[in-house]
Design a protein around this motif. Structure first.
Motif, short mmCIF file in Angstrom:
data_model
loop_
_atom_site.label_atom_id
_atom_site.label_comp_id
_atom_site.label_asym_id
_atom_site.label_seq_id
_atom_site.Cartn_x
_atom_site.Cartn_y
_atom_site.Cartn_z
N ARG A 1 43.50 81.54 72.90
CA ARG A 1 44.68 81.54 72.02
C ARG A 1 44.32 81.99 70.61
N ASN A 2 43.17 81.56 70.11
CA ASN A 2 42.74 81.98 68.77
C ASN A 2 42.51 83.50 68.72
N ALA B 1 45.82 85.32 68.72
CA ALA B 1 46.44 85.22 67.40
C ALA B 1 45.81 86.22 66.43
N ASP C 1 52.53 91.10 69.02
CA ASP C 1 52.46 89.77 69.62
C ASP C 1 52.55 89.93 71.13
N GLU D 1 47.46 89.41 64.39
CA GLU D 1 47.29 89.57 62.94
C GLU D 1 46.79 90.97 62.59
#
Length: 554
Positions: A510-511, A514, A523, A518
């Motif tokens: 998940r990190n 993300a 997304d 960024e």
């Protein structure tokens, strides 16, 4: 060479045959004449030399048999006893010894010196050499005439067969293809190809049914490209026969060099034509002129194919860390890392269209063999021909190669699109699981069609805008964000399956996702952003597969 019988037939020498020796000895070739009075002349006597003596060795000999035995063991052709005033007749002891040992014995008259016999031998030898030279020149002229008239390798063997019908010959190239001459089965041709690949190649190759056959190497523009096979063992050929076959092998080499040079010129023009077709700035009239040179109507119906060896790792593009040319940061592509299309594949494809009597432009590239060929019309189904090609190139089932087919269009303006389509289709087929890898561009999935219709520059710009920030971050930080997003898409967005495939915790995944959002502003939880990422990653492969310039070139 001259013989004992021919010397006796020369009345000027006044030779008389006292002992004929072993059966056929008087008709066997004589190498030369050797004058000696040594009791044991064997250290100085060559095989098939005729010994001339006055018998002075009798003074130290226990018997004539001793002298005759030395001559016999050395392989002498026979003995000439020269009469003298002191010895007006050949000693009966010598006659008996020669008869017992089956050694030919001649008697030379007192009035004829040994020099006359030497002169006769020299004249016979010179005449023989003159005849051999004449035959060699005549055969060379015949071979040159055959090659100049386009007789090819078969014409060379035909000339060889006329002069030496006892020699059965064939020519096989390093790929194991039978080019001309005596019929050899597939297993025998493979044996020849294996012999050519050995270092150094053997003098003989052993066939199961025929036994050993002599190998004469035929070089062209470098190395041994073929072999002239004589279906007789090398040690069973005499010097004259070996010289004849070696002469023919040189003309086979000349014919192979001529053929390879013509192929190299054709290949160069084919490659230039493919480059012209791929370029958007090329004048279509130049392309049309080149197509006409290959016997293709530039205003007729045309299509394009792409052929490549199937990728043994069909899942390479779906692994978390894929190994394909576009899977590295642009500019870091090593040209040497791109699989080179073997020239044997180009030759095999060109030969296929010759057999099919279809004019075609065939050119090898870094990853595929591209072909431009005519079609009978917009609905012409060339799939059957493409499957025949795949079968002829593969293992008999058509699974060894991938053949991508572009669309059919009229005029040179449609060839560029068809070529792009064919190469994209071939690239996709190469990575599919084993099976029939022949398909048209229209039969691919919709995203393949979408990418195939774009030019490489457009694909690169789109891909770099989306994936570029991710790759720069991977380069700078040693992270694995690109591999992560690939794995996430390959596992249809399932978090647990993706984490397991990457051997990381779901929170780590998940990190990473993300961070990807960024960096590139996409997304993966939104459908349109996920589509952008998917297409960008596939565009990298498509763009680099088309012209292999590397991805950092933007």
């Amino acid at each position: 060479m001259f013989t004992i019988a021919s010397l006796v037939a020369d009345r000027s020498l006044r030779l008389r045959l006292l002992v004929s020796g072993a059966p056929g000895a008087v008709d066997e070739p004589v190498r030369w004449v050797h004058n000696t009075e040594l009791l044991d002349p064997s250290p100085y006597l060559r095989e098939r030399e005729l010994v001339m003596t006055n018998g002075l060795w009798f003074q130290g000999a226990e018997s004539a048999a001793e002298f005759v035995g030395h001559v016999q063991r050395a392989g002498g052709a026979g003995i000439v006893f020269g009469l003298r005033t002191q010895t007006p007749a050949t000693p009966a002891e010598l006659v008996d010894a020669c008869r017992a040992a089956d050694v030919a014995l001649l008697e030379l008259a007192v009035s004829v010196p040994f020099t006359e016999l030497s002169r006769a031998a020299a004249d016979a030898y010179a005449e023989q050499r003159q005849q051999e030279l004449t035959r060699t020149v005549r055969r060379s002229d015949a071979l040159a005439d055959s090659v100049s008239r386009g007789g090819g390798v078969a014409g060379v063997l035909e000339v060889l067969g006329r002069d030496h019908p006892e020699l059965e010959t064939a020519v096989v190239d390093r790929m194991g293809r039978h080019l001309a001459g005596a019929a050899l089965d597939d297993r025998e041709c493979r044996r020849v190809a294996e012999a050519l690949a050995a270092h150094p190649p053997p003098l003989d190759v052993r066939f199961d049914r025929r036994g050993p056959a002599a190998v004469f190497l035929c070089g062209a523009l470098g190395g041994a490209d073929a072999a002239l096979i004589c279906l007789t063992a090398m040690d069973q050929l005499d010097a004259g026969q070996r010289a004849v076959v070696e002469q023919a092998a040189k003309f086979v080499s000349l014919e192979l060099a001529r053929t390879q040079l013509a192929q190299a010129i054709e290949m160069r023009f084919s490659s230039e034509l493919l480059d012209m077709v791929s370029s958007t700035s090329t004048d279509e009239r130049l392309v049309a002129d080149r197509l006409e040179g290959f016997g293709i109507d530039p205003e007729g119906w045309l299509t394009a194919w792409a052929i490549a060896v199937a990728d043994p790792v069909s899942a390479a593009s779906t692994s978390p860390n894929p190994s394909y040319p576009g899977a590295v940061d642009p500019g870091s592509v090593n040209p040497g890392s791109v699989d080179t299309t073997p020239m044997d594949l180009v030759e095999a494809v060109r030969e296929f269209f010759v057999v099919e009597a279809t004019p075609a432009v065939v050119a090898g590239g870094p990853q595929d063999v591209a072909v431009i060929l005519p079609a009978r019309g917009p609905d012409d189904d060339v799939t059957a021909m493409a499957k025949r090609l795949a079968t002829s190139l593969g293992d008999g089932s058509g699974t060894g190669v991938a053949v991508g087919l572009g669309s059919v269009g009229t005029g040179v303006g449609t060839v560029r699109t068809a070529l792009h389509q064919a190469r994209e289709t071939c690239r996709v087929l190469r990575r599919r699981p084993p099976g029939a890898r022949v398909a048209s561009f229209d039969s691919l999935g919709t995203y393949h069609m979408l990418l195939g219709l774009q030019d490489p520059a457009t694909l690169r710009r789109f891909a770099w805008n989306v994936v570029g920030p991710i790759r720069r971050h991977d380069d700078e930080r040693g992270s694995e964000l690109e591999a992560t997003v690939r794995a996430f898409l390959d596992h249809d967005g399932h978090w647990a399956q993706t984490a397991e495939a990457l051997h990381v915790h779901v929170n780590t995944l998940r990190n990473r996702i993300a961070k990807i959002a960024e960096l590139c502003g996409r997304d993966v939880m939104r459908t349109e952003d996920r589509v952008d990422l998917f297409l960008a990653l596939r565009a990298i492969e498509t763009a680099d597969a088309r012209d292999h310039r590397g991805f950092r070139g933007l």
